[in-house]
Design a protein around this motif. Structure first.
Motif, PDB file in Angstrom:
ATOM      1  N   GLY A 141      15.696  -5.316  42.625  1.00 28.40           N
ATOM      2  CA  GLY A 141      16.797  -5.782  42.303  1.00 28.40           C
ATOM      3  C   GLY A 141      16.810  -7.216  42.604  1.00 28.40           C
ATOM      4  O   GLY A 141      17.237  -7.962  41.818  1.00 28.40           O
ATOM      5  N   SER A 142      16.052  -7.515  43.628  1.00 24.63           N
ATOM      6  CA  SER A 142      16.002  -8.949  43.914  1.00 24.63           C
ATOM      7  C   SER A 142      15.530  -9.817  42.664  1.00 24.63           C
ATOM      8  O   SER A 142      15.528 -11.173  42.532  1.00 24.63           O
ATOM      9  CB  SER A 142      14.828  -9.296  45.031  1.00 24.63           C
ATOM     10  OG  SER A 142      13.546  -9.171  44.645  1.00 24.63           O
ATOM     11  N   PHE A 143      14.634  -9.435  41.628  1.00 26.24           N
ATOM     12  CA  PHE A 143      14.213  -9.980  40.335  1.00 26.24           C
ATOM     13  C   PHE A 143      15.398 -10.439  39.699  1.00 26.24           C
ATOM     14  O   PHE A 143      15.299 -11.614  39.217  1.00 26.24           O
ATOM     15  CB  PHE A 143      13.465  -8.858  39.601  1.00 26.24           C
ATOM     16  CG  PHE A 143      13.154  -9.656  38.224  1.00 26.24           C
ATOM     17  CD1 PHE A 143      12.289 -10.575  38.128  1.00 26.24           C
ATOM     18  CD2 PHE A 143      13.539  -8.891  37.147  1.00 26.24           C
ATOM     19  CE1 PHE A 143      11.843 -11.114  37.006  1.00 26.24           C
ATOM     20  CE2 PHE A 143      12.925  -9.500  35.739  1.00 26.24           C
ATOM     21  CZ  PHE A 143      12.251 -10.604  35.704  1.00 26.24           C
ATOM     22  N   LEU A 144      16.550  -9.710  39.609  1.00 22.51           N
ATOM     23  CA  LEU A 144      17.604 -10.272  38.770  1.00 22.51           C
ATOM     24  C   LEU A 144      18.623 -11.043  39.774  1.00 22.51           C
ATOM     25  O   LEU A 144      19.284 -11.937  39.327  1.00 22.51           O
ATOM     26  CB  LEU A 144      18.666  -8.974  38.258  1.00 22.51           C
ATOM     27  CG  LEU A 144      17.630  -8.344  37.095  1.00 22.51           C
ATOM     28  CD1 LEU A 144      18.489  -7.228  36.519  1.00 22.51           C
ATOM     29  CD2 LEU A 144      17.624  -9.298  35.849  1.00 22.51           C
ATOM     30  N   LYS A 145      18.661 -10.530  40.994  1.00 19.21           N
ATOM     31  CA  LYS A 145      19.658 -10.997  41.973  1.00 19.21           C
ATOM     32  C   LYS A 145      19.297 -12.122  42.678  1.00 19.21           C
ATOM     33  O   LYS A 145      20.028 -12.878  43.165  1.00 19.21           O
ATOM     34  CB  LYS A 145      19.879  -9.776  42.884  1.00 19.21           C
ATOM     35  CG  LYS A 145      20.709 -10.017  44.118  1.00 19.21           C
ATOM     36  CD  LYS A 145      22.196 -10.345  43.908  1.00 19.21           C
ATOM     37  CE  LYS A 145      22.786 -10.979  45.178  1.00 19.21           C
ATOM     38  NZ  LYS A 145      22.197 -11.931  45.680  1.00 19.21           N
ATOM     39  N   ARG A 168      17.740 -12.440  45.496  1.00 21.39           N
ATOM     40  CA  ARG A 168      18.478 -12.299  46.818  1.00 21.39           C
ATOM     41  C   ARG A 168      17.747 -11.216  47.617  1.00 21.39           C
ATOM     42  O   ARG A 168      17.807 -10.126  46.862  1.00 21.39           O
ATOM     43  CB  ARG A 168      19.995 -12.233  47.018  1.00 21.39           C
ATOM     44  CG  ARG A 168      20.535 -13.683  47.577  1.00 21.39           C
ATOM     45  CD  ARG A 168      21.998 -13.478  47.373  1.00 21.39           C
ATOM     46  NE  ARG A 168      22.639 -14.673  47.645  1.00 21.39           N
ATOM     47  CZ  ARG A 168      22.929 -15.624  48.665  1.00 21.39           C
ATOM     48  NH1 ARG A 168      22.654 -15.016  49.862  1.00 21.39           N
ATOM     49  NH2 ARG A 168      23.418 -16.553  48.647  1.00 21.39           N
ATOM     50  N   GLN A 169      17.338 -11.161  48.733  1.00 21.33           N
ATOM     51  CA  GLN A 169      16.863  -9.965  49.366  1.00 21.33           C
ATOM     52  C   GLN A 169      18.031  -8.932  49.691  1.00 21.33           C
ATOM     53  O   GLN A 169      19.206  -9.174  49.967  1.00 21.33           O
ATOM     54  CB  GLN A 169      16.202 -10.322  50.581  1.00 21.33           C
ATOM     55  CG  GLN A 169      14.964 -11.240  50.301  1.00 21.33           C
ATOM     56  CD  GLN A 169      13.724 -10.541  49.734  1.00 21.33           C
ATOM     57  OE1 GLN A 169      14.058  -9.336  49.323  1.00 21.33           O
ATOM     58  NE2 GLN A 169      12.759 -11.200  49.384  1.00 21.33           N
ATOM     59  N   PRO A 170      17.673  -7.722  49.456  1.00 20.36           N
ATOM     60  CA  PRO A 170      18.668  -6.373  49.861  1.00 20.36           C
ATOM     61  C   PRO A 170      19.022  -6.768  51.152  1.00 20.36           C
ATOM     62  O   PRO A 170      18.357  -7.270  52.119  1.00 20.36           O
ATOM     63  CB  PRO A 170      18.050  -5.301  49.305  1.00 20.36           C
ATOM     64  CG  PRO A 170      16.472  -5.564  49.585  1.00 20.36           C
ATOM     65  CD  PRO A 170      16.364  -7.034  48.942  1.00 20.36           C
ATOM     66  N   ARG A 171      20.088  -6.333  51.761  1.00 26.58           N
ATOM     67  CA  ARG A 171      20.665  -6.166  53.222  1.00 26.58           C
ATOM     68  C   ARG A 171      19.763  -4.716  53.785  1.00 26.58           C
ATOM     69  O   ARG A 171      19.430  -3.794  52.941  1.00 26.58           O
ATOM     70  CB  ARG A 171      22.099  -5.999  53.052  1.00 26.58           C
ATOM     71  CG  ARG A 171      22.670  -4.724  52.249  1.00 26.58           C
ATOM     72  CD  ARG A 171      23.787  -4.362  52.418  1.00 26.58           C
ATOM     73  NE  ARG A 171      24.902  -5.661  52.665  1.00 26.58           N
ATOM     74  CZ  ARG A 171      25.897  -5.703  52.595  1.00 26.58           C
ATOM     75  NH1 ARG A 171      26.745  -4.471  52.028  1.00 26.58           N
ATOM     76  NH2 ARG A 171      26.876  -6.531  53.103  1.00 26.58           N
ATOM     77  N   ASP A 231       8.403 -12.211  35.206  1.00 23.03           N
ATOM     78  CA  ASP A 231       9.271 -12.713  34.378  1.00 23.03           C
ATOM     79  C   ASP A 231       8.308 -12.830  32.931  1.00 23.03           C
ATOM     80  O   ASP A 231       8.840 -12.532  31.765  1.00 23.03           O
ATOM     81  CB  ASP A 231       9.766 -14.087  34.662  1.00 23.03           C
ATOM     82  CG  ASP A 231      11.292 -14.265  34.318  1.00 23.03           C
ATOM     83  OD1 ASP A 231      11.493 -13.732  33.308  1.00 23.03           O
ATOM     84  OD2 ASP A 231      11.858 -15.130  34.897  1.00 23.03           O
ATOM     85  N   TRP A 257      12.918  -1.206  34.043  1.00 22.26           N
ATOM     86  CA  TRP A 257      14.479  -0.916  34.004  1.00 22.26           C
ATOM     87  C   TRP A 257      14.678   0.541  34.494  1.00 22.26           C
ATOM     88  O   TRP A 257      15.698   0.883  34.959  1.00 22.26           O
ATOM     89  CB  TRP A 257      14.945  -1.259  32.665  1.00 22.26           C
ATOM     90  CG  TRP A 257      16.506  -1.112  32.325  1.00 22.26           C
ATOM     91  CD1 TRP A 257      17.516  -0.492  32.907  1.00 22.26           C
ATOM     92  CD2 TRP A 257      17.038  -1.394  31.201  1.00 22.26           C
ATOM     93  NE1 TRP A 257      18.646  -0.642  32.288  1.00 22.26           N
ATOM     94  CE2 TRP A 257      18.382  -1.339  31.297  1.00 22.26           C
ATOM     95  CE3 TRP A 257      16.562  -2.423  30.101  1.00 22.26           C
ATOM     96  CZ2 TRP A 257      19.558  -1.549  30.498  1.00 22.26           C
ATOM     97  CZ3 TRP A 257      17.664  -2.519  29.031  1.00 22.26           C
ATOM     98  CH2 TRP A 257      18.976  -2.133  29.196  1.00 22.26           C
ATOM     99  N   THR A 312      14.768   1.380  37.949  1.00 16.68           N
ATOM    100  CA  THR A 312      16.289   1.165  38.442  1.00 16.68           C
ATOM    101  C   THR A 312      17.059   2.270  38.204  1.00 16.68           C
ATOM    102  O   THR A 312      17.669   2.876  39.094  1.00 16.68           O
ATOM    103  CB  THR A 312      16.692  -0.221  37.867  1.00 16.68           C
ATOM    104  OG1 THR A 312      15.865  -1.397  37.981  1.00 16.68           O
ATOM    105  CG2 THR A 312      18.171  -0.526  38.354  1.00 16.68           C
TER     106      THR A 312
END
Lengths: 248, 248
Positions: free
Chosen positions: B88-92, B94-97, B116, B130, B133
């Motif tokens: 998810g960090s690829f799109l987000k 940010r690192q997950p919690r 990318d 995808w 995910t």
DNA sequence: CGTGTACTTGATACAAGTCAAGAATAGTGG
DNA sequence: CCACTATTCTTGACTTGTATCAAGTACACG
């Protein structure tokens, strides 16, 4: 809600989470070919059937559920206007199991082939749709948290906060409330508790002035207190883009 | 497990779910730049930090968790070799919690920028990621089902079946068992029950001949019975590609 | 070997489930 | 528009699965 809201919903949803060129949203809008109505309590799709289109909900509520052999039911996902109800079918080519309309629904239909073309030409759009999948997963994990460690009242608080926040993104809130077109039995199957217990918890929350319910509507007079009770992330409430915080 | 297994894991995982050209898998393999070790019980990433890479687990187990203020903990996802831990960090970005290593872990690292480029040039690869995910979301919804309506014993049965199936895909099963590097307390936080109750349920399942546990290993002598108890889809067990059945 | 962590077992408490039955609504057809 | 029915909602009494507290045992490890 009229069909002409399709563009507005697409725009609200996609631009809320990422910067998508207006052109891409526009092209997506135009790629929708038709719309489909489903009556309340009917299945939205034939489970497991071959799928060649995706549906974007433009009015009404529907939900995914799973049944156990003895009849126990658990809703695993709730969809509202602005949600793709079967985006996964684009990759999977099969309809999801257990997808039911909670109310009369209208969905805009887009063919996989059109979507296919579009995401090749508009990579930003592809990322946005992928992100939708990610958000769906993040919401599911929130449910896991809630079902796993929260008691009935906390689950309820969190559930209402989530619905409020999601409805706010697509402009479906009405002041401090929203339409909640769901029976207590349905809520019980979302929150993993018995219908009797749902009724009692609603009574308690009402006593405490945290919710008001009547005529299929809810009001949350003290959203902050409700969010605190359910430990729903305040950041999510303030700026919807911060939902992303929850994803990563 | 050595680093050279990276290719094998990528291949097992991606080709299990979709037909991806060998060339694409190869290019993905080569785009990984380094590897990172994390010791047991340590956080895998700094929560919320800016992320510019994705990590693909090549050995060890880690998990995502959420904490409530009073200390209650719920694991929301478990990762094993062959899983991206922060796709998810690829799109987000940010690192997950809350991402913790359950055991010593090794992960292969790929930069977002390399990913990318790759997904632009290899659309099939993009679809596969995808789909990952989507599978993650489907697994989360299975957890929702389990936590929502199943009792402790059924949850356990389902949990072991899920782990067995997922390990089978990446070749981590050993006969009818697998390594289960988890304390009972950790299991309790995955299954939404107390550690004491975990212990009792394990005892019952052992009595009934459905599981055997010793030395950090589990054996499932009667997988069919266990799957029936937890109502874990038999189709998933037989052909792993049928996991897709659960997704849509 | 001693000290901490994990596991095990028993006793008790409580949140939530189940069963049951009545009250309020909403739908339906005459 | 009203009577008739079927859901839904509400409340009470009782049961049960699971949590909590507590204390002891078995390992693992420095």
């Amino acid at each position: 809600m009229s069909d002409t809201d399709l563009y507005g919903l697409l725009f609200a949803k996609l631009s809320n989470r990422r910067n998508v060129p207006a052109r891409a949203i526009n092209r997506l809008f135009q790629a929708f070919s038709s719309s489909r109505m489903v009556s309340a309590k009917e299945d939205v799709v034939v489970e497991g059937a071959h799928a060649s289109t995706c549906m974007f909900l433009t009015s009404g509520f529907c939900a995914r559920y799973r049944l156990l052999v003895d009849g126990r039911r658990q809703f695993t996902e709730i969809f509202m206007p602005g949600d793709f109800v079967n985006l996964g079918s684009f990759l999977k080519k099969r309809q999801p199991r257990g997808l039911i309309a909670l109310t009369d629904c209208r969905a805009a239909v887009i063919s996989h082939s059109a979507l296919d073309r579009l995401i090749c030409e508009e990579p930003e759009l592809m990322r946005s749709l992928w992100l939708e999948t990610l958000v769906d997963g993040a919401i599911s994990r929130e449910w896991v948290l809630s079902l796993g460690v929260q008691n009935a009242k906390e689950r309820f608080a969190r559930f209402f906060c989530e619905l409020f926040m999601r409805m706010e993104i697509v402009g479906l809130t009405e002041g401090d409330g929203f339409r909640l077109p769901m029976t207590q039995t349905e809520m019980s199957d979302m929150l993993g508790m018995s219908a009797v217990h749902v009724n009692r918890i609603i009574g308690e929350l009402r006593e405490e002035g945290l919710i008001e319910m009547c005529g299929g509507r809810v009001r949350l007079p003290d959203l902050a207190a409700l969010a605190a009770l359910g430990e729903f992330e305040a950041a999510c409430l303030e700026a919807s883009t911060d939902l992303l915080q929850a994803i990563a």
